[in-house]
Design a protein around this motif. Structure first.
Motif, PDB file in Angstrom:
ATOM      1  N   LEU A 133      33.728 104.842 -34.311  1.00 55.98           N
ATOM      2  CA  LEU A 133      34.801 104.346 -35.161  1.00 55.98           C
ATOM      3  C   LEU A 133      35.024 102.845 -34.989  1.00 55.98           C
ATOM      4  O   LEU A 133      35.387 102.149 -35.957  1.00 55.98           O
ATOM      5  CB  LEU A 133      36.100 105.105 -34.875  1.00 55.98           C
ATOM      6  N   ALA A 134      34.798 102.325 -33.797  1.00 59.65           N
ATOM      7  CA  ALA A 134      34.959 100.889 -33.554  1.00 59.65           C
ATOM      8  C   ALA A 134      33.933 100.065 -34.310  1.00 59.65           C
ATOM      9  O   ALA A 134      34.113  98.853 -34.494  1.00 59.65           O
ATOM     10  CB  ALA A 134      34.857 100.601 -32.058  1.00 59.65           C
ATOM     11  N   ARG A 135      32.865 100.716 -34.783  1.00 56.88           N
ATOM     12  CA  ARG A 135      31.789 100.024 -35.498  1.00 56.88           C
ATOM     13  C   ARG A 135      31.669 100.498 -36.952  1.00 56.88           C
ATOM     14  O   ARG A 135      30.719 100.157 -37.643  1.00 56.88           O
ATOM     15  CB  ARG A 135      30.464 100.257 -34.763  1.00 56.88           C
ATOM     16  N   ALA A 136      32.629 101.293 -37.402  1.00 54.60           N
ATOM     17  CA  ALA A 136      32.539 101.947 -38.705  1.00 54.60           C
ATOM     18  C   ALA A 136      32.737 100.976 -39.859  1.00 54.60           C
ATOM     19  O   ALA A 136      33.646 100.136 -39.838  1.00 54.60           O
ATOM     20  CB  ALA A 136      33.566 103.070 -38.799  1.00 54.60           C
ATOM     21  N   ALA A 137      31.909 101.118 -40.891  1.00 57.50           N
ATOM     22  CA  ALA A 137      32.047 100.332 -42.113  1.00 57.50           C
ATOM     23  C   ALA A 137      33.204 100.878 -42.951  1.00 57.50           C
ATOM     24  O   ALA A 137      33.350 102.092 -43.110  1.00 57.50           O
ATOM     25  CB  ALA A 137      30.755 100.392 -42.916  1.00 57.50           C
ATOM     26  N   LYS A 138      34.034  99.963 -43.452  1.00 60.27           N
ATOM     27  CA  LYS A 138      35.101 100.270 -44.421  1.00 60.27           C
ATOM     28  C   LYS A 138      36.214 101.156 -43.871  1.00 60.27           C
ATOM     29  O   LYS A 138      36.934 101.797 -44.645  1.00 60.27           O
ATOM     30  CB  LYS A 138      34.513 100.912 -45.687  1.00 60.27           C
ATOM     31  N   ALA A 156      22.840 109.088 -32.440  1.00 61.42           N
ATOM     32  CA  ALA A 156      21.666 108.350 -32.904  1.00 61.42           C
ATOM     33  C   ALA A 156      22.053 107.040 -33.576  1.00 61.42           C
ATOM     34  O   ALA A 156      21.399 106.009 -33.386  1.00 61.42           O
ATOM     35  CB  ALA A 156      20.851 109.215 -33.855  1.00 61.42           C
ATOM     36  N   SER A 157      23.122 107.045 -34.383  1.00 58.34           N
ATOM     37  CA  SER A 157      23.516 105.811 -35.057  1.00 58.34           C
ATOM     38  C   SER A 157      24.018 104.773 -34.064  1.00 58.34           C
ATOM     39  O   SER A 157      23.730 103.576 -34.203  1.00 58.34           O
ATOM     40  CB  SER A 157      24.566 106.081 -36.135  1.00 58.34           C
ATOM     41  N   LEU A 158      24.714 105.208 -33.030  1.00 52.92           N
ATOM     42  CA  LEU A 158      25.124 104.275 -31.969  1.00 52.92           C
ATOM     43  C   LEU A 158      23.907 103.740 -31.212  1.00 52.92           C
ATOM     44  O   LEU A 158      23.863 102.569 -30.833  1.00 52.92           O
ATOM     45  CB  LEU A 158      26.077 104.958 -31.000  1.00 52.92           C
ATOM     46  N   GLY A 159      22.909 104.615 -30.995  1.00 52.99           N
ATOM     47  CA  GLY A 159      21.679 104.171 -30.348  1.00 52.99           C
ATOM     48  C   GLY A 159      20.979 103.106 -31.168  1.00 52.99           C
ATOM     49  O   GLY A 159      20.475 102.104 -30.624  1.00 52.99           O
ATOM     50  N   LEU A 160      20.938 103.289 -32.490  1.00 52.30           N
ATOM     51  CA  LEU A 160      20.353 102.277 -33.372  1.00 52.30           C
ATOM     52  C   LEU A 160      21.129 100.968 -33.287  1.00 52.30           C
ATOM     53  O   LEU A 160      20.535  99.885 -33.206  1.00 52.30           O
ATOM     54  CB  LEU A 160      20.350 102.786 -34.807  1.00 52.30           C
ATOM     55  N   TYR A 161      22.436 101.060 -33.335  1.00 51.11           N
ATOM     56  CA  TYR A 161      23.287  99.864 -33.232  1.00 51.11           C
ATOM     57  C   TYR A 161      22.946  99.082 -31.960  1.00 51.11           C
ATOM     58  O   TYR A 161      22.730  97.867 -31.996  1.00 51.11           O
ATOM     59  CB  TYR A 161      24.750 100.289 -33.241  1.00 51.11           C
ATOM     60  N   ASP A 162      22.877  99.791 -30.838  1.00 49.33           N
ATOM     61  CA  ASP A 162      22.595  99.127 -29.568  1.00 49.33           C
ATOM     62  C   ASP A 162      21.179  98.565 -29.523  1.00 49.33           C
ATOM     63  O   ASP A 162      20.933  97.516 -28.920  1.00 49.33           O
ATOM     64  CB  ASP A 162      22.809 100.097 -28.404  1.00 49.33           C
ATOM     65  N   ALA A 163      20.225  99.255 -30.166  1.00 43.85           N
ATOM     66  CA  ALA A 163      18.852  98.753 -30.216  1.00 43.85           C
ATOM     67  C   ALA A 163      18.777  97.466 -31.026  1.00 43.85           C
ATOM     68  O   ALA A 163      18.036  96.526 -30.672  1.00 43.85           O
ATOM     69  CB  ALA A 163      17.922  99.808 -30.808  1.00 43.85           C
ATOM     70  N   PHE A 164      19.526  97.392 -32.123  1.00 41.37           N
ATOM     71  CA  PHE A 164      19.560  96.148 -32.898  1.00 41.37           C
ATOM     72  C   PHE A 164      20.149  95.013 -32.074  1.00 41.37           C
ATOM     73  O   PHE A 164      19.636  93.886 -32.104  1.00 41.37           O
ATOM     74  CB  PHE A 164      20.381  96.346 -34.184  1.00 41.37           C
ATOM     75  N   ILE A 165      21.209  95.296 -31.354  1.00 35.54           N
ATOM     76  CA  ILE A 165      21.810  94.274 -30.489  1.00 35.54           C
ATOM     77  C   ILE A 165      20.796  93.798 -29.454  1.00 35.54           C
ATOM     78  O   ILE A 165      20.636  92.595 -29.215  1.00 35.54           O
ATOM     79  CB  ILE A 165      23.079  94.808 -29.799  1.00 35.54           C
ATOM     80  N   VAL A 168      20.128  90.901 -32.644  1.00 32.01           N
ATOM     81  CA  VAL A 168      21.030  90.857 -33.793  1.00 32.01           C
ATOM     82  C   VAL A 168      22.471  90.674 -33.302  1.00 32.01           C
ATOM     83  O   VAL A 168      22.874  91.278 -32.312  1.00 32.01           O
ATOM     84  CB  VAL A 168      20.911  92.142 -34.634  1.00 32.01           C
ATOM     85  N   GLN A 169      23.235  89.864 -34.035  1.00 29.71           N
ATOM     86  CA  GLN A 169      24.638  89.656 -33.688  1.00 29.71           C
ATOM     87  C   GLN A 169      25.477  90.840 -34.167  1.00 29.71           C
ATOM     88  O   GLN A 169      25.265  91.375 -35.262  1.00 29.71           O
ATOM     89  CB  GLN A 169      25.154  88.369 -34.331  1.00 29.71           C
ATOM     90  N   SER A 170      26.440  91.235 -33.374  1.00 29.30           N
ATOM     91  CA  SER A 170      27.213  92.443 -33.675  1.00 29.30           C
ATOM     92  C   SER A 170      28.019  92.332 -34.964  1.00 29.30           C
ATOM     93  O   SER A 170      28.232  93.336 -35.655  1.00 29.30           O
ATOM     94  CB  SER A 170      28.150  92.774 -32.508  1.00 29.30           C
ATOM     95  N   HIS A 171      28.460  91.138 -35.327  1.00 24.44           N
ATOM     96  CA  HIS A 171      29.349  91.010 -36.481  1.00 24.44           C
ATOM     97  C   HIS A 171      28.645  91.287 -37.814  1.00 24.44           C
ATOM     98  O   HIS A 171      29.315  91.463 -38.835  1.00 24.44           O
ATOM     99  CB  HIS A 171      30.004  89.621 -36.514  1.00 24.44           C
ATOM    100  N   VAL A 172      27.314  91.337 -37.830  1.00 30.72           N
ATOM    101  CA  VAL A 172      26.599  91.620 -39.086  1.00 30.72           C
ATOM    102  C   VAL A 172      26.207  93.092 -39.195  1.00 30.72           C
ATOM    103  O   VAL A 172      25.616  93.504 -40.190  1.00 30.72           O
ATOM    104  CB  VAL A 172      25.350  90.724 -39.243  1.00 30.72           C
ATOM    105  N   LEU A 173      26.537  93.901 -38.195  1.00 31.46           N
ATOM    106  CA  LEU A 173      26.172  95.314 -38.168  1.00 31.46           C
ATOM    107  C   LEU A 173      27.389  96.203 -38.396  1.00 31.46           C
ATOM    108  O   LEU A 173      28.499  95.864 -37.988  1.00 31.46           O
ATOM    109  CB  LEU A 173      25.548  95.684 -36.821  1.00 31.46           C
TER     110      LEU A 173
END
Length: 252
Positions: A202-207, A84-93, A97-102
């Motif tokens: 993991l490729a999109r993980a914060a911190k 679901a979190s990856l789905g949200l990421y892709d929906a924002f893109i 939305v630019q990927s570097h701010v997500l």
């Protein structure tokens, strides 16, 4: 993923003018559904997040629940928080939305410019040892964000998509983007398992690689965020060694 009128084939689409919460509605109607179904509310009167916490719902924001009938064991079913979190990421893109701010924050938040823009709440529906139905509740600050005073001490600052990026999108249009993204990832997860989902997350993980703190109801662990393991646990490298954490609130 094949779509019909912009929506993935095989998924129902139910839009409600108002409801107490979409997860509560999911629990009421789950057994009557023939297949997976999205429930979108244009207004929620009793929004809630993890551990029963209240969730603010300003007008124009997104509140929806996907109801699934999974066949896997409960520990595998729970890995859909990453789907679901990856789905949200892709929906924002897809919304511009630019990927570097997500970034994706373990276990189930999406960050935008370092603030929380979306959260996910998984709830099982049914009894016994399995999961009869799964409700994946998703809240997104599309138009407005809660005031800082409305969130927990030390919690991520809430942000909205509109204020941070200038992207204006309505809940129904965002649902179409999210449903298509999720359907593709669900097919990937169902066919190939968690490995590729985990790698993408993991490729999109914060911190990742940085020092963070994981807090449960009775303990707090600080260490370097090393990875997420094959069971979806947060793995921290601490002075006492590697620690795998199944559920916690993360602070940094």
């Amino acid at each position: 993923m094949l779509t019909k009128n912009g929506f993935p084939l095989g998924y129902g689409r139910r839009v409600l003018t108002e409801v107490d919460s979409t997860n509560a509605e999911a629990a009421r109607i789950a057994t009557s559904l023939a297949g997976p179904e999205w429930i979108l509310a244009l207004n929620q009167t009793a929004s809630r997040g993890r551990r029963g916490r209240a969730w603010s719902f300003p007008k124009g924001n997104f509140a929806a629940t996907l109801v699934l009938h999974p066949s896997e064991a409960p520990d595998v079913v729970a890995l859909r928080s990453f789907v679901a979190s990856l789905g949200l990421y892709d929906a924002f893109i897809a919304s511009g939305v630019q990927s570097h701010v997500l970034a994706l924050k373990w276990p189930n938040d999406v960050l935008l410019n370092g603030g929380k823009v979306a959260g996910i709440l998984l709830e099982s529906i049914g009894s016994g040892g399995g999961v009869g139905h799964l409700a994946i509740g998703i809240g997104v600050n599309l138009a407005d964000a809660p005031a800082p005073a409305e969130v927990e001490v030390r919690a991520m600052r809430p942000v909205s998509l509109l204020s941070e990026t200038g992207v204006a999108i309505g809940p129904e249009d965002f649902l179409d983007l999210l449903a298509s993204a999720y359907a593709r990832l669900e097919s990937q997860f169902s066919t190939y398992g968690f490995a590729s989902i985990r790698e993408s997350w993991l490729a999109r993980a914060a911190k990742l690689g940085e020092v963070i703190t994981a807090r449960t109801t009775n303990s707090e662990t600080t260490g370097t965020f090393e990875t997420v393991d094959e069971q979806g646990n947060l793995v921290l490298k601490t002075s006492q060694g590697r620690v795998a954490i199944a559920a916690a609130d993360v602070f940094f």
